[in-house]
Design a protein around this motif. Sequence first.
Motif, short mmCIF file in Angstrom:
data_model
loop_
_atom_site.label_atom_id
_atom_site.label_comp_id
_atom_site.label_asym_id
_atom_site.label_seq_id
_atom_site.Cartn_x
_atom_site.Cartn_y
_atom_site.Cartn_z
N LEU A 9 13.81 -16.26 -18.74
CA LEU A 9 13.49 -14.97 -18.14
C LEU A 9 13.24 -15.12 -16.65
O LEU A 9 13.72 -14.33 -15.84
N GLU A 10 12.53 -16.18 -16.27
CA GLU A 10 12.27 -16.44 -14.84
C GLU A 10 13.59 -16.66 -14.09
O GLU A 10 13.75 -16.18 -12.97
N GLN A 11 14.53 -17.38 -14.70
CA GLN A 11 15.83 -17.59 -14.06
C GLN A 11 16.54 -16.26 -13.83
O GLN A 11 17.12 -16.03 -12.78
N MET A 12 16.45 -15.37 -14.82
CA MET A 12 17.09 -14.06 -14.68
C MET A 12 16.40 -13.22 -13.62
O MET A 12 17.05 -12.49 -12.87
N LEU A 49 11.53 -6.04 -33.11
CA LEU A 49 12.35 -5.71 -31.96
C LEU A 49 12.56 -4.21 -31.76
O LEU A 49 12.84 -3.76 -30.64
N GLN A 50 12.43 -3.43 -32.82
CA GLN A 50 12.72 -2.00 -32.74
C GLN A 50 11.94 -1.27 -31.65
O GLN A 50 12.54 -0.60 -30.81
N PRO A 51 10.60 -1.38 -31.61
CA PRO A 51 9.88 -0.62 -30.57
C PRO A 51 10.18 -1.11 -29.16
O PRO A 51 10.17 -0.32 -28.21
N ILE A 52 10.50 -2.36 -29.01
CA ILE A 52 10.81 -2.91 -27.69
C ILE A 52 12.17 -2.39 -27.22
O ILE A 52 12.32 -1.93 -26.10
N ALA A 53 13.15 -2.44 -28.11
CA ALA A 53 14.50 -1.97 -27.76
C ALA A 53 14.49 -0.49 -27.42
O ALA A 53 15.22 -0.06 -26.52
N GLU A 54 13.67 0.28 -28.09
CA GLU A 54 13.62 1.72 -27.83
C GLU A 54 13.10 2.03 -26.43
O GLU A 54 13.46 3.05 -25.86
N ARG A 55 12.26 1.16 -25.87
CA ARG A 55 11.68 1.40 -24.55
C ARG A 55 12.55 0.88 -23.41
O ARG A 55 12.35 1.26 -22.26
N LEU A 56 13.50 0.00 -23.69
CA LEU A 56 14.31 -0.59 -22.63
C LEU A 56 15.36 0.39 -22.12
O LEU A 56 15.96 1.13 -22.89
N GLN A 57 15.58 0.35 -20.82
CA GLN A 57 16.65 1.11 -20.19
C GLN A 57 17.86 0.18 -20.05
O GLN A 57 17.71 -1.04 -20.05
N VAL A 61 15.58 -6.23 -19.27
CA VAL A 61 15.42 -7.39 -20.14
C VAL A 61 13.96 -7.43 -20.58
O VAL A 61 13.06 -7.23 -19.77
N SER A 62 13.73 -7.69 -21.85
CA SER A 62 12.37 -7.75 -22.38
C SER A 62 11.77 -9.15 -22.17
O SER A 62 12.49 -10.10 -21.87
N LEU A 63 10.48 -9.23 -22.37
CA LEU A 63 9.83 -10.54 -22.47
C LEU A 63 10.33 -11.18 -23.76
O LEU A 63 10.82 -10.49 -24.65
N THR A 67 10.55 -13.62 -33.69
CA THR A 67 10.76 -13.01 -35.00
C THR A 67 10.95 -14.14 -36.01
O THR A 67 10.94 -15.32 -35.63
N GLN A 68 11.17 -13.78 -37.26
CA GLN A 68 11.45 -14.79 -38.28
C GLN A 68 12.70 -15.58 -37.97
O GLN A 68 12.85 -16.73 -38.36
N ASN A 69 13.65 -14.93 -37.26
CA ASN A 69 14.96 -15.54 -37.00
C ASN A 69 15.06 -16.26 -35.67
O ASN A 69 16.12 -16.78 -35.34
N GLY A 70 14.02 -16.23 -34.86
CA GLY A 70 14.08 -16.90 -33.58
C GLY A 70 13.36 -16.12 -32.50
O GLY A 70 12.57 -15.24 -32.79
N VAL A 71 13.67 -16.46 -31.26
CA VAL A 71 13.08 -15.78 -30.11
C VAL A 71 14.18 -15.00 -29.41
O VAL A 71 15.25 -15.52 -29.14
N TYR A 72 13.90 -13.74 -29.15
CA TYR A 72 14.88 -12.85 -28.53
C TYR A 72 14.41 -12.39 -27.17
O TYR A 72 13.22 -12.19 -26.95
N ILE A 73 15.37 -12.22 -26.24
CA ILE A 73 15.08 -11.65 -24.92
C ILE A 73 15.97 -10.43 -24.79
O ILE A 73 17.16 -10.48 -25.04
#
Length: 73
Positions: A9-12, A49-57, A61-63, A67-73
Amino acid sequence: VEQGGMRLLEQMQRGAPFPLVARQFSQAPSAAAGGDIGWIAAPELSPELQPIAERLQPGQVSLPVRTQNGVYI
């Protein structure tokens, strides 16, 4: 893993394009497409991820989110 996500995230934030970071570091099937998972319905996302995705424009990029399946950005 989450610390690694924060480093990406810092790189981005310094200007590295998300698709380049995804191609280089992601282990998901979408890595080859630069992290683009295409259009999906909100219910298809992990509940974490649902509430985070709903707030993104578009273009935001999110923090890192664990999740159970890994880490998502």
